[in-house]
Scaffold this motif. Structure first.
Motif, PDB file in Angstrom:
ATOM      1  N   MET A  13       0.821  -1.222   0.000  1.00  0.00           N
ATOM      2  CA  MET A  13       0.000   0.000   0.000  1.00  0.00           C
ATOM      3  C   MET A  13       0.850   1.264   0.000  1.00  0.00           C
ATOM      4  O   MET A  13       0.317   2.360  -0.139  1.00  0.00           O
ATOM      5  N   GLY A  14       2.157   1.117   0.255  1.00  0.00           N
ATOM      6  CA  GLY A  14       3.004   2.294   0.400  1.00  0.00           C
ATOM      7  C   GLY A  14       2.683   3.050   1.679  1.00  0.00           C
ATOM      8  O   GLY A  14       2.792   4.266   1.745  1.00  0.00           O
ATOM      9  N   ASP A  15       2.266   2.306   2.717  1.00  0.00           N
ATOM     10  CA  ASP A  15       1.804   2.928   3.962  1.00  0.00           C
ATOM     11  C   ASP A  15       2.935   2.948   4.983  1.00  0.00           C
ATOM     12  O   ASP A  15       3.391   1.891   5.434  1.00  0.00           O
TER      13      ASP A  15
ATOM     14  N   HIS B  54       2.798   4.566   7.989  1.00  0.00           N
ATOM     15  CA  HIS B  54       2.287   5.001   9.303  1.00  0.00           C
ATOM     16  C   HIS B  54       3.107   4.328  10.420  1.00  0.00           C
ATOM     17  O   HIS B  54       3.226   3.099  10.437  1.00  0.00           O
TER      18      HIS B  54
ATOM     19  N   TYR C  29       2.078   1.152  12.617  1.00  0.00           N
ATOM     20  CA  TYR C  29       2.055  -0.209  12.090  1.00  0.00           C
ATOM     21  C   TYR C  29       3.441  -0.853  12.110  1.00  0.00           C
ATOM     22  O   TYR C  29       3.649  -1.904  11.522  1.00  0.00           O
TER      23      TYR C  29
ATOM     24  N   ARG D 125      -4.662   4.602   3.939  1.00  0.00           N
ATOM     25  CA  ARG D 125      -3.334   5.239   3.917  1.00  0.00           C
ATOM     26  C   ARG D 125      -3.450   6.725   3.575  1.00  0.00           C
ATOM     27  O   ARG D 125      -2.782   7.576   4.185  1.00  0.00           O
TER      28      ARG D 125
ATOM     29  N   THR E 159      -4.523   8.572   6.794  1.00  0.00           N
ATOM     30  CA  THR E 159      -3.538   8.654   7.887  1.00  0.00           C
ATOM     31  C   THR E 159      -2.278   9.401   7.437  1.00  0.00           C
ATOM     32  O   THR E 159      -1.645  10.068   8.246  1.00  0.00           O
ATOM     33  N   ASP E 160      -1.919   9.302   6.141  1.00  0.00           N
ATOM     34  CA  ASP E 160      -0.798  10.114   5.632  1.00  0.00           C
ATOM     35  C   ASP E 160      -1.061  11.588   5.919  1.00  0.00           C
ATOM     36  O   ASP E 160      -0.175  12.330   6.336  1.00  0.00           O
TER      37      ASP E 160
ATOM     38  N   GLY F 256      -1.525  12.346   9.988  1.00  0.00           N
ATOM     39  CA  GLY F 256      -0.293  12.204  10.747  1.00  0.00           C
ATOM     40  C   GLY F 256      -0.206  10.977  11.625  1.00  0.00           C
ATOM     41  O   GLY F 256      -1.131  10.165  11.685  1.00  0.00           O
TER      42      GLY F 256
ATOM     43  N   ALA G  20      -2.996   9.622  13.989  1.00  0.00           N
ATOM     44  CA  ALA G  20      -4.328   9.367  13.432  1.00  0.00           C
ATOM     45  C   ALA G  20      -4.701   7.886  13.533  1.00  0.00           C
ATOM     46  O   ALA G  20      -3.881   7.009  13.263  1.00  0.00           O
TER      47      ALA G  20
END
Lengths: 307, 127
Positions: free
Chosen positions: A44-46, A48, A51, B60, B63-64, B67, B70
């Motif tokens: 997903m390119g996530d 955060h 995680y 995503r 939350t991107d 921040g 989130a």
């Protein structure tokens, strides 16, 4: 049975599955784990930070992934769910596409959490025509638990459909407008169209005008009739704009008008000479005939023509 | 954050790799998400992105923007035009409601065919 009767019979059998369990005490194939979380975030390119690391939680949107059967398929699905799908498969609705997903996240999932889930078949739609082909929407609701605790809910809608054959692309095989069904009750109307005359039926007893053509008078019941020729003047009484689904030989969006003729009867037709989004109720229109192909002429109404 | 706030758009090139990686990461082995020939037999011009990947990308996107603190509370999406390889999806979002630390965001993901996804995300952003 006609296709419509077959659909009605099938729908009756499908709808009986509403409220039945699709999975009872299903078990996630893997406990929540960091490698699957990392693979998900990579795809997903996530990035955060929640995680990752020793305090990592799973991305909430992974909720359904923990319940997936994977390459080996599902285990623990109920016979009701298998039966519902078998009925649809047997009727030719062999393909699946997901259309809706609604998730609520109540408690974060952490590495080590053992996943269990219960799914109920919430609803089955009536037969629908879609761009992919005819089919039925099936909605399920799943409660996902970590141990005994409810972690999230997941409502999921799929379309189970019969793939539509691709329309031929070569111009000599371009799709043609549907043919009118011509029978003894309406042959006179189509003879009129061929002669560029729009004919309205008039009751032979009470003189009430009627359209579309019918064997008897709706006012007095008399089977006697003759015709009057429409002057060709009319107004848009109502209209819809067709966006979806697309049908062969029709290029959406287009306006379908309910035209009130000067004589007082109404008929459904195309409104031409004006963009689909500029058609308005009350707009004056004027009859004309268009040739759809070498066999078919149709009465349509051109916007703006009063004379 | 306040109602009417618009999130900066996120452009996602729809590659064959993204579609397959997303399908595998979500444990979805439906052939239409990795086998172009079988996808065509089922009436689709090519493979297409699965709903779980779209769900992940929408999460995503939110939350991107909001921040590292989130937390997603709800994600509800509806799919329209499929995401095929070679296309580009642009996600846009508008804050519709704010209640304390919780915001609701209307999200649209548009590709070359139209709206791939429309949906609403509820996100909590602790101060």
């Amino acid at each position: 049975m006609t296709p419509t009767e077959r659909d009605a019979t099938l729908y009756g059998r499908l709808v009986a599955y509403e409220g039945r369990a699709a999975a009872t005490a299903g078990v996630g194939k893997d406990p929540v784990n960091l490698p699957m979380i990392r693979h998900w975030c990579e795809a997903m390119g996530d990035a955060h930070p929640a995680y990752r690391g020793p305090e990592a939680v799973a991305p909430p949107t992974m909720l359904q992934a923990w319940t997936m059967g994977g390459l080996a398929g599902h285990t623990g699905r109920s016979s009701a769910y298998e039966e519902l799908f078998a009925l649809l498969d047997a009727a030719g609705y062999t393909s699946v596409v997901a259309t809706d997903c609604e998730q609520e996240y109540l408690r974060p999932l952490r590495p080590g959490d053992e996943i269990t889930f219960d799914t109920v078949i919430e609803s089955v739609s009536r037969p629908k025509t879609t761009k992919l082909g005819p089919g039925y929407f099936v909605t399920t609701r799943t409660d996902v638990r970590a141990g005994a605790e409810l972690a999230g809910t997941h409502r999921f809608r799929i379309l189970k459909y019969a793939p539509a054959s691709r329309p031929p692309k070569s111009p000599d095989q371009a799709p043609r407008r549907p043919r009118p069904v011509i029978n003894r009750d309406n042959a006179g109307f189509w003879e009129g169209v061929a002669a560029h005359r729009l004919l309205i039926q008039r009751c032979g007893d009470c003189a009430a005008l009627r359209f579309p053509w019918l064997p008897g008078c709706a006012d007095c019941g008399s089977p006697e009739w003759d015709t009057v020729e429409a002057s060709g003047a009319g107004t848009v009484f109502s209209y819809v704009v067709m966006h979806h689904p697309p049908f062969p030989a029709f290029a959406p969006p287009y306006a379908v008008g309910l035209i009130e003729l000067a004589e007082g009867v109404r008929m459904i037709s195309n409104v031409v000479g004006v963009p689909y989004d500029k058609v308005r109720i009350g707009m004056p229109v004027r009859l004309e005939f268009v040739r759809a192909d070498e066999e078919l002429e149709l009465p349509v109404f051109r916007a703006g023509g009063e004379g | 954050m306040k109602p009417g706030d618009e999130l900066p758009p996120l452009t996602i090139p729809i590659t064959r790799t993204l579609i397959v990686a997303g399908a595998v990461a979500s444990r979805d082995y439906q052939d239409v998400h990795h086998d172009a020939e079988l996808a065509r037999e089922k009436g689709s011009p090519d493979i297409f992105m699965n709903i779980l990947t779209t769900n992940g990308l929408v999460g995503r996107y939110i939350t991107d923007h909001f921040g590292p603190r989130a937390v997603l509370r709800k994600v509800a999406i509806r799919l329209g035009a499929p995401n095929h390889p070679g296309d580009t999806m642009v996600l846009t979002g508008t804050v519709t409601d704010v209640d304390g630390e919780t915001a609701r965001v209307r999200v649209v993901g548009a590709n070359g065919l139209g709206h791939h996804v429309t949906g609403t995300v509820t996100v909590e952003v602790p101060r």
